[in-house]
Design a protein around this motif. Structure first.
Motif, PDB file in Angstrom:
ATOM      1  N   ASP A 132      -4.625   4.744   4.920  1.00  0.00           N
ATOM      2  CA  ASP A 132      -5.857   5.064   4.194  1.00  0.00           C
ATOM      3  C   ASP A 132      -6.170   6.554   4.280  1.00  0.00           C
ATOM      4  OD1 ASP A 132      -6.202   2.503   3.391  1.00  0.00           O
ATOM      5  OD2 ASP A 132      -7.723   1.981   4.868  1.00  0.00           O
TER       6      ASP A 132
ATOM      7  N   PRO B 165      -7.439   4.174  -1.368  1.00  0.00           N
ATOM      8  CA  PRO B 165      -7.353   3.476  -0.079  1.00  0.00           C
ATOM      9  C   PRO B 165      -7.865   2.047  -0.200  1.00  0.00           C
ATOM     10  CG  PRO B 165      -9.219   5.000  -0.087  1.00  0.00           C
ATOM     11  CD  PRO B 165      -8.471   5.227  -1.380  1.00  0.00           C
ATOM     12  N   ARG B 166      -7.297   1.142   0.600  1.00  0.00           N
ATOM     13  CA  ARG B 166      -7.664  -0.268   0.510  1.00  0.00           C
ATOM     14  C   ARG B 166      -8.757  -0.650   1.503  1.00  0.00           C
ATOM     15  NH1 ARG B 166      -2.539  -4.134  -0.122  1.00  0.00           N
ATOM     16  NH2 ARG B 166      -4.265  -5.478  -0.728  1.00  0.00           N
ATOM     17  N   HIS B 167      -8.853   0.076   2.623  1.00  0.00           N
ATOM     18  CA  HIS B 167      -9.873  -0.205   3.652  1.00  0.00           C
ATOM     19  C   HIS B 167      -9.813  -1.669   4.096  1.00  0.00           C
ATOM     20  CE1 HIS B 167     -11.519   3.751   2.995  1.00  0.00           C
ATOM     21  NE2 HIS B 167     -11.711   3.499   1.726  1.00  0.00           N
ATOM     22  N   LYS B 168      -8.606  -2.201   4.244  1.00  0.00           N
ATOM     23  CA  LYS B 168      -8.432  -3.584   4.672  1.00  0.00           C
ATOM     24  C   LYS B 168      -7.864  -3.604   6.082  1.00  0.00           C
ATOM     25  CE  LYS B 168      -6.369  -7.969   3.176  1.00  0.00           C
ATOM     26  NZ  LYS B 168      -5.496  -8.627   2.170  1.00  0.00           N
ATOM     27  N   ARG B 169      -8.496  -4.399   6.953  1.00  0.00           N
ATOM     28  CA  ARG B 169      -8.049  -4.495   8.331  1.00  0.00           C
ATOM     29  C   ARG B 169      -7.686  -5.945   8.651  1.00  0.00           C
ATOM     30  NH1 ARG B 169      -7.946  -0.263   6.864  1.00  0.00           N
ATOM     31  NH2 ARG B 169      -8.778   1.671   7.732  1.00  0.00           N
TER      32      ARG B 169
ATOM     33  N   ASP C 181      -3.830  -2.419  12.379  1.00  0.00           N
ATOM     34  CA  ASP C 181      -5.007  -1.682  11.921  1.00  0.00           C
ATOM     35  C   ASP C 181      -4.796  -0.177  12.056  1.00  0.00           C
ATOM     36  OD1 ASP C 181      -6.220  -4.031  11.336  1.00  0.00           O
ATOM     37  OD2 ASP C 181      -7.491  -4.088  13.120  1.00  0.00           O
TER      38      ASP C 181
ATOM     39  N   THR D 241       0.831  -1.211   0.000  1.00  0.00           N
ATOM     40  CA  THR D 241       0.000   0.000   0.000  1.00  0.00           C
ATOM     41  C   THR D 241       0.863   1.258   0.000  1.00  0.00           C
ATOM     42  OG1 THR D 241      -1.751  -1.167   1.212  1.00  0.00           O
ATOM     43  CG2 THR D 241      -1.801   1.239   1.257  1.00  0.00           C
TER      44      THR D 241
ATOM     45  N   GLU E  29      -6.419   9.140   1.153  1.00  0.00           N
ATOM     46  CA  GLU E  29      -7.546  10.032   0.868  1.00  0.00           C
ATOM     47  C   GLU E  29      -7.081  11.482   0.736  1.00  0.00           C
ATOM     48  OE1 GLU E  29     -10.251   9.273   4.002  1.00  0.00           O
ATOM     49  OE2 GLU E  29     -10.917   7.335   3.213  1.00  0.00           O
TER      50      GLU E  29
ATOM     51  N   ASP F 191      -5.105   2.440   9.089  1.00  0.00           N
ATOM     52  CA  ASP F 191      -5.935   3.651   9.162  1.00  0.00           C
ATOM     53  C   ASP F 191      -5.144   4.882   8.702  1.00  0.00           C
ATOM     54  OD1 ASP F 191      -8.087   2.220  10.107  1.00  0.00           O
ATOM     55  OD2 ASP F 191      -7.646   2.614  12.217  1.00  0.00           O
TER      56      ASP F 191
END
Length: 422
Positions: free
Chosen positions: A190, A172-176, A183, A161, A194, A187
């Motif tokens: 991401d 953004p991947r928004h993967k946790r 995480d 990323t 943005e 955050d």
């Protein structure tokens, strides 16, 4: 990292097994030896009690009487005073566990057990402990593999990323991953993605706005320079040069305005100005373009109106509407001024077919155009109007009427407003 996690986990498990395993082996060996000695002692006491009861009952003891009382893996010797020793079982070779007890009738009972029985029991115990230790090592390796995969894979994803962000892909991947620390990093990445996406969007928007908004002043400036090259009259050259200088000033104002809005759209330099001056300036700039296509541009309505705003921004909004009428409209273009409440309104209309029904209110959206144009002129014009505290609306679709609403009095600053320090 994966190999380090496996090695560290395995090392910890091996240390624990070594410490507790050795201690357990020592304790178990001593326990087994102690238990064997207690067993032989108990056997000697029991056999001595049997010999006592036989001597009291019959006065004599034989090997046949006691043979069933001694287990096969033990060897017993009974010595009765005045008689020959009685041996029962096979005398073991090597080291033995031995216990001797003296009876109430003076006899002596000695019981022996081979130490090999203790060795075999200790061996079985060590085998069980070794099997448990091996299972613990296997379980530790499997757990280490799972933990290494759980930690290494997210870190690999986060590295990819970050690499994508560095290469200009701000999605953004928004993967946790279910790990609080990882995480948190996700955050932050991401959020950074943005912000970068917004910055890139703002830059692209500035470039598009600049190319569109600078086109009109540059076209007008080019026309004035052409007028200068086509005439030999000094008065005409002077007049056209003056207008060209005005165009240059307007061009500079457009650039500054675009840069200001790109940093903070709410920033403005609103002043009270005369609408007639701005309207007459636009009429003078656009008449040659309209004459070249056989059309006219006129103004009417209430005169000597004052409004609050940025003259350069208002001129840009009117230029966008006038250019829009030139490209998409027809007939005479009229600029009408009127007053409604505390607002001054400039209406721009023409005699063309108007706005298509399928566009409607979307006419102010970016990339929306009725022909092969950029589709950002009206969108930029609305942004400029709103930045000055005004608004731009389509009042009528056919024939088209666009209204620019401007305040006639400066807005009062709020008592709670905090001054912005730049």
């Amino acid at each position: 990292m994966r190999r380090r996690l496996i090695q560290s986990t395995l090392a910890v498990v091996l240390v624990v097994i070594a410490v507790f395993g050795v201690s357990l082996v020592i304790v178990e060996t001593r326990t087994i030896s102690s238990t064997a000695q207690e067993r032989v002692d108990s056997e000697a006491v029991r056999l001595a009690s049997i010999v006592d009861s036989r001597l009291i009952a019959t006065g004599a003891v034989t090997a046949e009487m006691l043979r069933d009382q001694v287990p096969e893996d033990r060897y017993a010797v009974i010595r009765v005073p005045g008689e020959r020793p009685i041996a029962i079982g096979t005398k073991p070779d090597g080291d033995t566990i031995k216990a001797t007890r003296k009876g109430e009738e003076g006899e002596t009972v000695t019981v022996q057990e081979p130490r090999s029985t203790v060795t075999r029991e200790v061996g079985r115990t060590l085998l069980i402990i070794g099997a448990v230790a091996l299972l613990a090592v296997i379980a530790a390796v499997l757990l280490a593999l799972r933990q290494a995969s759980r930690l290494a894979s997210p870190l690999t994803d986060l590295a990819e990323t970050a690499e994508r962000l560095g290469s200009g892909d701000p999605r953004p991947r928004h993967k946790r991953y279910g790990v609080q620390e990882l995480d948190r990093v996700a955050d932050v990445l991401d959020a950074s993605a943005e912000r970068i996406a917004r910055m890139l969007t703002a830059e692209r928007r500035l470039a598009a706005d600049a190319s569109h908004q600078l086109r009109t002043p540059l076209t007008a400036l080019s026309m004035r320079l052409e007028e200068i090259t086509l005439t030999d009259d000094p008065d005409t050259v002077k007049e056209e040069a003056t207008i060209a200088l005005t165009q240059v000033e307007r061009l500079t104002d457009v650039v500054e305005r675009l840069l200001t809005n790109s940093r903070d759209p709410r920033t403005g330099s609103a002043v009270t100005f005369d609408l007639d001056e701005v309207i007459q300036q636009q009429l003078a700039e656009w008449r040659p373009a309209y004459r070249s296509v056989g059309r006219a541009i006129v103004s009417s309505g209430k005169r000597h109106l004052e409004a609050v705003g940025t003259p350069g921004a208002v001129a840009q909004v009117l230029a966008a509407l006038i250019e829009n009428s030139l490209m998409h409209g027809g007939g005479t273009v009229a600029l009408r001024t009127r007053v409604t409440g505390n607002q001054a309104v400039i209406e721009v209309t023409d005699e063309g077919p108007g706005v298509p029904a399928d566009l409607g209110a979307r006419i102010f959206e970016r990339a929306i155009s009725g022909r092969n144009s950029t589709g950002i002129g009206l969108a930029v014009a609305r942004d400029l109007a709103e930045a000055d505290g005004g608004r731009l609306e389509m009042l009528q679709a056919s024939p088209p009427v666009f209204g620019l609403f401007l305040s006639r009095t400066p807005a009062r600053p709020s008592r709670d407003a905090t001054p912005t320090v730049r």
